[in-house]
Enzyme design. Structure first.
Site, PDB file in Angstrom:
ATOM      1  N   HIS A  76       0.771  -1.298   0.107  1.00 40.61           N
ATOM      2  CA  HIS A  76      -0.136   0.078  -0.015  1.00 40.61           C
ATOM      3  C   HIS A  76       0.788   1.263   0.052  1.00 40.61           C
ATOM      4  O   HIS A  76       0.563   2.133  -0.624  1.00 40.61           O
ATOM      5  CB  HIS A  76      -1.021  -0.013   1.151  1.00 40.61           C
ATOM      6  CG  HIS A  76      -1.773   1.223   1.406  1.00 40.61           C
ATOM      7  ND1 HIS A  76      -2.757   1.382   0.493  1.00 40.61           N
ATOM      8  CD2 HIS A  76      -1.807   2.153   2.156  1.00 40.61           C
ATOM      9  CE1 HIS A  76      -3.437   2.569   0.949  1.00 40.61           C
ATOM     10  NE2 HIS A  76      -2.924   2.827   2.139  1.00 40.61           N
ATOM     11  N   GLN A  78       4.153   1.681  -1.147  1.00 39.30           N
ATOM     12  CA  GLN A  78       4.726   1.738  -2.420  1.00 39.30           C
ATOM     13  C   GLN A  78       3.663   2.200  -3.454  1.00 39.30           C
ATOM     14  O   GLN A  78       3.821   3.110  -4.167  1.00 39.30           O
ATOM     15  CB  GLN A  78       5.405   0.442  -2.691  1.00 39.30           C
ATOM     16  CG  GLN A  78       6.487  -0.031  -1.958  1.00 39.30           C
ATOM     17  CD  GLN A  78       7.636   1.051  -2.019  1.00 39.30           C
ATOM     18  OE1 GLN A  78       8.122   1.524  -1.205  1.00 39.30           O
ATOM     19  NE2 GLN A  78       8.023   1.047  -3.279  1.00 39.30           N
ATOM     20  N   HIS A  80       0.926   4.029  -2.773  1.00 36.31           N
ATOM     21  CA  HIS A  80       0.791   5.553  -2.711  1.00 36.31           C
ATOM     22  C   HIS A  80       1.912   6.500  -3.308  1.00 36.31           C
ATOM     23  O   HIS A  80       1.834   7.496  -3.846  1.00 36.31           O
ATOM     24  CB  HIS A  80       0.811   5.604  -1.086  1.00 36.31           C
ATOM     25  CG  HIS A  80      -0.418   5.926  -0.717  1.00 36.31           C
ATOM     26  ND1 HIS A  80      -1.439   6.836  -0.943  1.00 36.31           N
ATOM     27  CD2 HIS A  80      -1.233   5.176   0.190  1.00 36.31           C
ATOM     28  CE1 HIS A  80      -2.534   6.639  -0.480  1.00 36.31           C
ATOM     29  NE2 HIS A  80      -2.552   5.699   0.386  1.00 36.31           N
TER      30      HIS A  80
END
Length: 108
Positions: A76, A78, A80
């Protein structure tokens, strides 16, 4: 919370803020507020630098032999980061286009 989780949360936070500031920059540019757009884009860039430093820390740890489990939270984070980078890059182009349009509109 251990160091790995703190780094992940930092990645999510910095990336999320960078993405928000890039979107805010686009909104300012759309309204013809070039200075505010540039300031927001700069804030976005600064947050991405923070995120990259955190990511580099994890890479250095791994290169040094520290193994981290790849958790859903890390994926999550990465995600973002990558989307924030993409949005910031697109925002820079959009701001430039809005600025060009604004010049033509004010030529009269």
């Amino acid at each position: 919370m251990d160091e790995y989780q703190e780094i992940i949360m930092g990645l999510i936070t910095s990336s999320g803020f960078a993405k928000s500031k890039a979107m805010e920059a686009i909104n300012y540019a759309q309204k013809g507020q070039a200075e505010q757009a540039a300031a927001c884009l700069e804030e976005s860039k600064n947050e991405l630098v923070k995120a990259h430093k955190l990511q580099t820390r994890l890479i250095q740890q791994e290169a040094g032999g520290t193994e981290h489990n790849v958790t859903l939270l890390m994926v999550h984070a990465q995600d973002h980061l990558m989307s924030a980078i993409t949005i910031k890059d697109l925002a820079a182009h959009m701001i430039e286009l809005y600025n060009r349009i604004s010049q033509y509109e004010h030529k009269d």
